[in-house]
Design a protein around this motif. Structure first.
Motif, PDB file in Angstrom:
ATOM      1  N   SER A  47      43.304 -17.806   5.929  1.00  0.00           N
ATOM      2  CA  SER A  47      43.277 -17.537   7.073  1.00  0.00           C
ATOM      3  C   SER A  47      42.007 -16.960   7.646  1.00  0.00           C
ATOM      4  N   PHE A  48      41.148 -16.387   6.940  1.00  0.00           N
ATOM      5  CA  PHE A  48      39.739 -15.680   7.095  1.00  0.00           C
ATOM      6  C   PHE A  48      38.713 -16.344   6.175  1.00  0.00           C
ATOM      7  N   VAL A 199      43.234 -11.035  15.916  1.00  0.00           N
ATOM      8  CA  VAL A 199      42.936 -12.043  14.911  1.00  0.00           C
ATOM      9  C   VAL A 199      43.536 -13.796  15.380  1.00  0.00           C
ATOM     10  N   GLY A 200      43.134 -14.546  14.497  1.00  0.00           N
ATOM     11  CA  GLY A 200      43.248 -15.784  15.013  1.00  0.00           C
ATOM     12  C   GLY A 200      44.881 -16.306  14.644  1.00  0.00           C
ATOM     13  N   ARG A 201      45.279 -17.313  15.366  1.00  0.00           N
ATOM     14  CA  ARG A 201      46.837 -17.671  15.286  1.00  0.00           C
ATOM     15  C   ARG A 201      46.961 -18.204  13.886  1.00  0.00           C
ATOM     16  N   TYR A 203      46.223 -16.792  10.836  1.00  0.00           N
ATOM     17  CA  TYR A 203      46.896 -15.760  10.246  1.00  0.00           C
ATOM     18  C   TYR A 203      48.201 -15.697  10.267  1.00  0.00           C
ATOM     19  N   ASN A 338      40.873 -14.446  23.835  1.00  0.00           N
ATOM     20  CA  ASN A 338      41.558 -15.041  22.560  1.00  0.00           C
ATOM     21  C   ASN A 338      40.741 -15.983  21.837  1.00  0.00           C
ATOM     22  N   PRO A 342      39.253 -13.674  17.585  1.00  0.00           N
ATOM     23  CA  PRO A 342      39.203 -13.894  16.248  1.00  0.00           C
ATOM     24  C   PRO A 342      37.968 -14.011  15.123  1.00  0.00           C
ATOM     25  N   ARG A 346      37.916 -10.659  12.369  1.00  0.00           N
ATOM     26  CA  ARG A 346      38.208 -11.299  10.767  1.00  0.00           C
ATOM     27  C   ARG A 346      37.496 -10.347  10.095  1.00  0.00           C
TER      28      ARG A 346
END
Length: 349
Positions: A47-48, A199-201, A203, A338, A342, A346
């Motif tokens: 994810s990161f 956080v980003g989608r 994740y 949005n 992210p 992160r």
């Protein structure tokens, strides 16, 4: 190759993703938590892009301790090792004092090798009386629930029970979603309103994929329109509603209250016995909301080993240092929040 030794104990690193032996050890320890599971390594790395070092202590070929560590090197919030990153619990899980000492020794050696500023253990009970420890900022809320949903409803304090019944009278319904398509935008909107980067989608997609058999997304709808949604995790006989949020309309229909009731009701029907309402900062609205459900706060103990710092940094939205950033973030258009969120979130492990 072994990273370090303490007496006859050897410590090495878990190289791959999910590991059945690691998870059996975690599930067999009374103090083990969902956030110690090996699947988090793949979630965080995919994810990161953060490197995870999952340390494993062995003695006589058997696992006697584990320590999941996430290395976050950020421009804004520094260079640290967290156990566990993006989780509310963690820290070393050891069968013996010698295993704990071996894991600590290996973690400190790793920290020096990586040049990090500090190690942070996120604990439900303190382990190191000589380490700087923050036990005042965060609490968790955990409570045994009734097996019968009707009795579970009656166990909710009267005022909060009335909010749940309001949601029922409003005709709210719950869906179990296969993915995060409805959860993520509702969660992102809620965090923007709190002034917190999301956080980003990716994740959320990784969480749902890697913990497919230990997670569930419940979305609350009215007339087909989603109002609130939450992803819950399952560990042993516990349910942990972890990431949840709602739209602007959710409050008027008591959708968030109804949502957590639906998680609790479903847990009762599935034979689960403990409801973990998760972490909150002392003095916040989230803290008050969980107390209204009849849960009592239990302090969390975040221990630190400092290598390149003189004091523990206070990285949370209640720090006056971040007041302007929080206020500005609340006013951002959702699409901007949005997009930028992210990149910052992160680092907020």
């Amino acid at each position: 190759m072994p990273r370090d030794t303490c007496d006859s104990i050897q410590v090495d690193s878990l190289l791959d993703g999910a590991d059945a032996d690691w998870d059996r050890f975690v599930e067999g320890r009374p103090e083990g938590t969902f956030f110690h599971l090996s699947g988090w390594k793949a979630v965080i790395e995919e994810s990161f892009g953060h490197r995870c070092h999952y340390l494993r202590a062995r003695q006589g070929g058997e696992i006697v301790g584990v320590l999941p560590l996430t290395h976050v090197r950020g421009r804004i919030f520094g260079n640290s090792l967290f156990s566990n990153g993006f989780c509310v619990y963690g820290g070393p899980l050891a069968a013996t004092p010698a295993a704990l000492a071996a894991l600590d020794q290996a973690a400190i050696a790793l920290a020096r090798e990586l040049g990090v500023e500090r190690i942070e253990y996120r604990l439900r009970a303190p382990l190191h009386p000589d380490w700087p420890c923050n036990s005042e900022t965060y609490v968790t809320f955990r409570k045994t629930i009734e097996a019968d949903p009707e009795k579970a409803m009656l166990a909710i304090p009267r005022k909060q029970r009335a909010m749940v019944r309001k949601g029922i009278k409003e005709g709210l319904a719950s869906d179990v979603d296969a993915g995060v398509d409805r959860l993520y935008p509702l969660y992102a909107e809620s965090l923007r309103n709190l002034g917190t980067p999301v956080v980003g989608r990716r994740y959320f997609e990784c969480l749902k994929s890697i913990f497919a058999n230990a997670s569930e997304v419940v979305t609350i709808v009215k007339d087909g329109q989603p109002l609130s949604s939450v992803i819950s995790f399952f560990f042993r006989d516990e349910v942990l509603p972890y990431y949840g949020g709602g739209s602007a309309a959710a409050r008027s229909y008591a959708a968030n209250d109804f949502m957590y009731w639906e998680v609790m009701r479903r847990a009762c029907e599935q034979g689960l016995h403990l409801f973990d309402f998760g972490r909150s900062k002392v003095g916040t609205g989230s803290f008050a909301f969980k107390k209204h459900w009849g849960f009592e706060p239990e302090p969390l103990h975040y221990e630190h080993f400092l290598l390149r710092l003189d004091e523990v940094p206070e990285i949370n939205p209640l720090n006056p240092k971040y007041a302007l950033m929080v206020a500005t973030w609340k006013r951002l258009p959702l699409v901007v929040a949005n997009t930028l969120g992210p990149l910052i979130a992160r680092e907020l492990a």
